[in-house]
Design an enzyme around this catalytic site. Structure first.
Site, PDB file in Angstrom:
ATOM      1  N   HIS A  48      -0.735 -71.812  -1.168  1.00 35.61           N
ATOM      2  CA  HIS A  48      -0.118 -71.263   0.034  1.00 35.61           C
ATOM      3  C   HIS A  48       1.283 -70.758  -0.296  1.00 35.61           C
ATOM      4  CE1 HIS A  48       1.122 -75.597   0.131  1.00 35.61           C
ATOM      5  NE2 HIS A  48       2.302 -75.000   0.259  1.00 35.61           N
TER       6      HIS A  48
HETATM    7  C1  T46 Z   1       4.387 -77.349  -1.088  1.00 32.59           C
HETATM    8  C2  T46 Z   1       3.774 -78.169  -2.146  1.00 32.59           C
HETATM    9  C3  T46 Z   1       4.623 -78.251  -3.389  1.00 32.59           C
HETATM   10  C4  T46 Z   1       2.649 -83.968   6.186  1.00 32.59           C
HETATM   11  O1  T46 Z   1       2.202 -84.587   7.164  1.00 32.59           O
HETATM   12  N1  T46 Z   1       4.006 -83.823   6.036  1.00 32.59           N
HETATM   13  C5  T46 Z   1       4.547 -83.175   4.994  1.00 32.59           C
HETATM   14  O2  T46 Z   1       5.785 -83.082   4.888  1.00 32.59           O
HETATM   15  C6  T46 Z   1       3.670 -82.589   4.012  1.00 32.59           C
HETATM   16  C7  T46 Z   1       4.244 -81.813   2.819  1.00 32.59           C
HETATM   17  C8  T46 Z   1       2.326 -82.747   4.168  1.00 32.59           C
HETATM   18  N2  T46 Z   1       1.825 -83.426   5.224  1.00 32.59           N
HETATM   19  C9  T46 Z   1       0.370 -83.610   5.350  1.00 32.59           C
HETATM   20  C10 T46 Z   1      -0.426 -82.348   5.616  1.00 32.59           C
HETATM   21  C11 T46 Z   1      -1.741 -82.609   4.917  1.00 32.59           C
HETATM   22  O3  T46 Z   1      -2.593 -83.331   5.787  1.00 32.59           O
HETATM   23  O4  T46 Z   1      -0.104 -84.114   4.094  1.00 32.59           O
HETATM   24  C12 T46 Z   1      -1.365 -83.542   3.767  1.00 32.59           C
HETATM   25  C13 T46 Z   1      -1.321 -82.846   2.413  1.00 32.59           C
HETATM   26  O5  T46 Z   1      -0.446 -81.719   2.514  1.00 32.59           O
HETATM   27  P1  T46 Z   1      -0.709 -80.360   1.717  1.00 32.59           P
HETATM   28  O6  T46 Z   1      -2.155 -80.115   1.613  1.00 32.59           O
HETATM   29  O7  T46 Z   1       0.149 -79.289   2.323  1.00 32.59           O
HETATM   30  O8  T46 Z   1      -0.140 -80.750   0.259  1.00 32.59           O
HETATM   31  P2  T46 Z   1       0.088 -79.793  -0.994  1.00 32.59           P
HETATM   32  O9  T46 Z   1       0.341 -80.709  -2.123  1.00 32.59           O
HETATM   33  O10 T46 Z   1      -0.989 -78.789  -1.150  1.00 32.59           O
HETATM   34  O11 T46 Z   1       1.428 -78.955  -0.659  1.00 32.59           O
HETATM   35  C14 T46 Z   1       2.670 -79.605  -0.536  1.00 32.59           C
HETATM   36  C15 T46 Z   1       3.496 -78.997   0.600  1.00 32.59           C
HETATM   37  O12 T46 Z   1       2.723 -79.004   1.804  1.00 32.59           O
HETATM   38  C16 T46 Z   1       3.943 -77.587   0.313  1.00 32.59           C
HETATM   39  O13 T46 Z   1       4.934 -77.202   1.227  1.00 32.59           O
HETATM   40  O14 T46 Z   1       5.109 -76.406  -1.346  1.00 32.59           O
HETATM   41  O15 T46 Z   1       3.422 -79.514  -1.749  1.00 32.59           O
END
Ligand code: T46
Length: 130
Positions: A48
């Site tokens: 993303h």
């Molecule tokens: C990025 C990369 C480096 C939350 O509830 N709060 C938060 O602050 C974050 C970051 C995530 N979440 C929840 C949302 C999803 O249910 O945690 C779960 C996993 O999140 P996500 O799939 O977005 O994780 P990554 O590792 O793909 O991405 C994250 C960040 O979202 C993003 O901003 O730049 O790490």
């Protein structure tokens, strides 16, 4: 815009310390800190970009690969040291892969968590940065 930063290390015989200071190592107000660990080696995270978010990404333990794409260039950064950080601004597509078993990634973020800030479709991302 994205940039790999090298932090100053305060080290002596008893160990090492890195201090991250606003205005020196990062320039935004930190509204959120999160960390990621226990990721499967073959997982692909990220996929993303963000509309607004600025982040400083530090691999505190182990290693992983961050692929960053600004629509014209795509670069892979192998993060394996807590002495380095990746500064990543808005409108950069990111994917991270190749996690070691002991990988811990800490992220300093400029905004609270907001799902509406995410751009999760690559074609839409390319459209938005035109
Ligand atoms: C990025 C990369 C480096 C939350 O509830 N709060 C938060 O602050 C974050 C970051 C995530 N979440 C929840 C949302 C999803 O249910 O945690 C779960 C996993 O999140 P996500 O799939 O977005 O994780 P990554 O590792 O793909 O991405 C994250 C960040 O979202 C993003 O901003 O730049 O790490």
């Amino acid at each position: 815009m994205y940039k790999l930063l090298n932090f100053a290390v305060h080290g002596d015989h008893s160990g090492n310390l890195v201090a991250l200071e606003k205005g020196v190592d990062y320039v935004f107000d930190v509204l959120r800190i999160y960390y990621i660990w226990g990721t499967e080696k073959n997982a692909i995270r990220g996929k993303h970009a963000h509309n607004k978010l600025k982040q400083l990404i530090v691999c505190l333990s182990g290693s992983c690969d961050f692929t960053l794409d600004n629509g014209s260039d795509r670069q892979v950064f192998h993060l394996e040291s807590p002495t380095q950080g990746l500064y990543v601004e808005d409108f950069v597509w990111r994917e991270f892969t190749n996690f070691s078993g002991d990988c811990i990634v800490m992220v300093l973020a400029s905004e609270h968590y907001d799902e509406t800030d995410y751009i999760r479709n690559y074609d839409k991302f390319l459209e938005l940065i035109k």
